[in-house]
Scaffold this active site. Structure first.
Site, PDB file in Angstrom:
ATOM      1  N   SER A  60     -58.078  34.674   1.813  1.00  0.00           N
ATOM      2  CA  SER A  60     -59.027  34.481   0.728  1.00  0.00           C
ATOM      3  C   SER A  60     -58.299  34.077  -0.536  1.00  0.00           C
ATOM      4  O   SER A  60     -57.128  34.429  -0.727  1.00  0.00           O
ATOM      5  CB  SER A  60     -59.791  35.788   0.470  1.00  0.00           C
ATOM      6  OG  SER A  60     -60.583  35.695  -0.700  1.00  0.00           O
ATOM      7  N   TYR A  73     -59.687  44.660  -0.846  1.00  0.00           N
ATOM      8  CA  TYR A  73     -59.921  43.339  -0.267  1.00  0.00           C
ATOM      9  C   TYR A  73     -58.785  42.389  -0.636  1.00  0.00           C
ATOM     10  O   TYR A  73     -58.216  41.711   0.226  1.00  0.00           O
ATOM     11  CB  TYR A  73     -61.264  42.789  -0.741  1.00  0.00           C
ATOM     12  CG  TYR A  73     -61.594  41.439  -0.162  1.00  0.00           C
ATOM     13  CD1 TYR A  73     -62.030  41.322   1.157  1.00  0.00           C
ATOM     14  CD2 TYR A  73     -61.484  40.284  -0.929  1.00  0.00           C
ATOM     15  CE1 TYR A  73     -62.337  40.076   1.698  1.00  0.00           C
ATOM     16  CE2 TYR A  73     -61.792  39.042  -0.397  1.00  0.00           C
ATOM     17  CZ  TYR A  73     -62.210  38.940   0.914  1.00  0.00           C
ATOM     18  OH  TYR A  73     -62.505  37.707   1.440  1.00  0.00           O
TER      19      TYR A  73
END
Length: 193
Positions: A60, A73
């Site tokens: 990401s 995350y």
């Protein structure tokens, strides 16, 4: 093989690091990092004996740009890129390519939940009636590129298809950013509702 599972964990809007929920951190790391490690391990078991194969892992932009996602995350996606590079260094000589794809915010079910959380909107199905606002956050505030281009799940799929193809036969250990330039300095528009 495409390692594409992931969760954001807790509140996307986050909070100060000193109030981080360690159980949530462990849960995110178990899915996002340990899951990728298991996927690479088992794919390599099948691919190495044939001296060919391609393993893709979803990372990401939150893994390369601090402050663009919740702690757990972001850390898990940073670690995915490290795992990809480490596995690629070993497996290249054995005929297996390993690469990462790092998309920016995208209007998937997980992305939509994250934006709703960040904006303080109730979950879908709770009588919110503000789907247009969430769509606008993705299409205008987050990922509109010049010429009206907007990032879609299909764009990430095309990147995966390229990396899995023979056209990418000499690419390994790479983290392909699919982010419209966000990670190299595109300003983040702060959504307003």
């Amino acid at each position: 093989m495409f390692n594409n599972a992931g969760i954001t964990g807790g509140n996307y809007a986050g909070g100060p690091i000193e109030s981080m929920d360690m159980a949530d951190f462990d849960r995110v790391m178990a899915v996002n990092l340990r899951g990728v490690a298991a996927g690479i391990k088992h794919a390599a078991r099948a691919m190495v004996p044939r001296s060919q194969g391609c393993i893709l892992c979803t990372a990401s932009t939150a893994g390369v740009l601090g402050g663009s996602g919740p702690y757990a995350y972001s850390v898990s996606k940073t670690a995915v890129v490290g795992m990809v590079r480490t596995a690629a260094a070993e497996l290249a000589a054995r005929g297996v390519r390993v690469n990462a794809i790092s998309p920016y915010a995208i209007a998937t079910a997980m992305g939509t939940r994250s934006v709703r959380d960040m904006l303080g909107l109730p979950p879908v199905g709770a009588g919110a009636g503000d789907e247009e606002a969430v769509r606008r956050v993705f299409d205008e505030d987050f990922n509109e590129m010049g010429g009206g281009l907007v990032l879609r799940a299909e764009d990430v799929a095309r990147a995966a298809m390229f990396l899995a193809s023979d056209d990418a036969k000499y690419i390994t250990g790479h983290n392909l950013m699919v982010d419209g330039g966000f990670s190299v300095g595109k300003p983040l528009n702060v959504p307003s509702i």
